[in-house]
Design a protein around this motif. Structure first.
Motif, PDB file in Angstrom:
ATOM      1  N   PHE A 136       0.869 -22.640  -4.473  1.00 44.83           N
ATOM      2  CA  PHE A 136       0.198 -22.122  -5.662  1.00 44.83           C
ATOM      3  C   PHE A 136       1.104 -21.320  -6.591  1.00 44.83           C
ATOM      4  O   PHE A 136       0.817 -21.191  -7.777  1.00 44.83           O
ATOM      5  N   ILE A 137       2.200 -20.785  -6.073  1.00 42.23           N
ATOM      6  CA  ILE A 137       3.021 -19.882  -6.885  1.00 42.23           C
ATOM      7  C   ILE A 137       4.451 -20.387  -7.067  1.00 42.23           C
ATOM      8  O   ILE A 137       4.941 -20.505  -8.191  1.00 42.23           O
ATOM      9  N   ILE A 138       5.125 -20.706  -5.970  1.00 38.17           N
ATOM     10  CA  ILE A 138       6.555 -20.992  -6.037  1.00 38.17           C
ATOM     11  C   ILE A 138       6.850 -22.404  -6.538  1.00 38.17           C
ATOM     12  O   ILE A 138       7.599 -22.588  -7.494  1.00 38.17           O
ATOM     13  N   LEU A 139       6.263 -23.418  -5.891  1.00 36.73           N
ATOM     14  CA  LEU A 139       6.575 -24.802  -6.252  1.00 36.73           C
ATOM     15  C   LEU A 139       6.215 -25.168  -7.692  1.00 36.73           C
ATOM     16  O   LEU A 139       7.001 -25.865  -8.357  1.00 36.73           O
ATOM     17  N   PRO A 140       5.064 -24.729  -8.226  1.00 31.71           N
ATOM     18  CA  PRO A 140       4.769 -25.076  -9.625  1.00 31.71           C
ATOM     19  C   PRO A 140       5.836 -24.595 -10.597  1.00 31.71           C
ATOM     20  O   PRO A 140       6.119 -25.263 -11.603  1.00 31.71           O
ATOM     21  N   GLN A 141       6.435 -23.445 -10.312  1.00 33.19           N
ATOM     22  CA  GLN A 141       7.511 -22.940 -11.169  1.00 33.19           C
ATOM     23  C   GLN A 141       8.831 -23.635 -10.875  1.00 33.19           C
ATOM     24  O   GLN A 141       9.584 -23.966 -11.796  1.00 33.19           O
ATOM     25  N   ALA A 142       9.097 -23.869  -9.592  1.00 32.90           N
ATOM     26  CA  ALA A 142      10.372 -24.470  -9.199  1.00 32.90           C
ATOM     27  C   ALA A 142      10.517 -25.883  -9.738  1.00 32.90           C
ATOM     28  O   ALA A 142      11.591 -26.276 -10.214  1.00 32.90           O
ATOM     29  N   ILE A 143       9.447 -26.660  -9.682  1.00 37.75           N
ATOM     30  CA  ILE A 143       9.515 -28.058 -10.103  1.00 37.75           C
ATOM     31  C   ILE A 143       9.909 -28.168 -11.565  1.00 37.75           C
ATOM     32  O   ILE A 143      10.673 -29.057 -11.955  1.00 37.75           O
ATOM     33  N   ARG A 144       9.412 -27.253 -12.398  1.00 30.07           N
ATOM     34  CA  ARG A 144       9.736 -27.312 -13.827  1.00 30.07           C
ATOM     35  C   ARG A 144      11.204 -27.010 -14.106  1.00 30.07           C
ATOM     36  O   ARG A 144      11.755 -27.464 -15.101  1.00 30.07           O
ATOM     37  N   THR A 145      11.835 -26.255 -13.226  1.00 36.14           N
ATOM     38  CA  THR A 145      13.239 -25.905 -13.457  1.00 36.14           C
ATOM     39  C   THR A 145      14.211 -26.956 -12.937  1.00 36.14           C
ATOM     40  O   THR A 145      15.388 -26.932 -13.290  1.00 36.14           O
TER      41      THR A 145
END
Length: 220
Positions: A136-145
């Motif tokens: 819910f927190i880490i992967l959604p941000q990581a994938i965009r980078t």
């Protein structure tokens, strides 16, 4: 072989390449994401397993992995079908997936490392488990980078499908070899045409990732 037959021959090759590419992409993304989770897991043995896999794969030539799947798996009685052609196809897909997953894992892991540590600590503070904080927190941000480096790995994977022709899988290089055998008088145009096909496919794939990257930027 007439011009129309050449076009049909390459059409079958392009279709075969795309089929191998799509199946390999799905499998390598799933395995790569799983390995990335192992690499950042709080459990030491999971981190060790993920790191061992990545180090072995990244330091082994992709062709060697393909040869192991093509010759080693039959020796170990690992088969997908009684049809040799079907086995050859899935051995190639498996080899490419295992190889590419190691690089995709590192791409995902680098993206996870860009997420501030404070967010993970905040997730734990509100009672989220490790898996929930990742989802819910880490992967959604990581994938965009990681879209640009991920695009580079996937484009390389598309070009790597060419090595599957060594085991008579119907793809672009196999179609090229077939065309050269039938029309040895136009070898240079066939080679140029083959290169052009890869250039177009890679260009289209690159454009697709550009659009995805712009969309991800908007969503931030």
């Amino acid at each position: 072989m007439s011009l129309s037959q050449l076009i049909v021959n390459f059409g079958h090759g392009i279709l075969g390449t795309l089929q191998i590419f799509v199946l390999t992409l799905i499998l390598s993304l799933i395995l790569g994401a799983f390995l990335a989770v192992l690499r950042v897991s709080p459990v030491p043995i999971f981190r060790f397993i993920g790191g061992l896999y990545v180090n072995i794969i990244r330091n082994t030539p992709g062709v060697l992995i393909l040869f192991f799947c093509a010759f080693g798996l039959p020796y170990l009685a690992v088969r997908f079908s009684s049809d040799p052609g079907v086995n050859s196809y899935f051995y190639a897909v498996l080899a490419l997936s295992l190889y590419t997953a190691g690089f995709i894992c590192e791409v995902f892991r680098s993206g996870i490392s860009t997420v501030p540590l404070g967010q993970s600590e905040a997730a734990r503070a509100i009672g989220l488990r490790f898996g929930q904080s990742l989802r819910f927190i880490i992967l959604p941000q990581a994938i965009r980078t990681v879209i640009p480096p991920l695009a580079s790995v996937i484009i390389t994977m598309l070009k790597s499908t060419s090595i599957t022709s060594a085991f008579n899988n119907q793809e672009i290089i196999f179609a090229m070899q077939n065309a050269i055998e039938k029309r040895g008088d136009i070898v240079v145009p066939i080679l140029i045409g083959t290169a052009a096909v890869y250039i177009v496919l890679n260009f289209l794939l690159g454009r697709a990732f550009k659009l995805i990257e712009k969309k991800a930027v908007i969503l931030r």
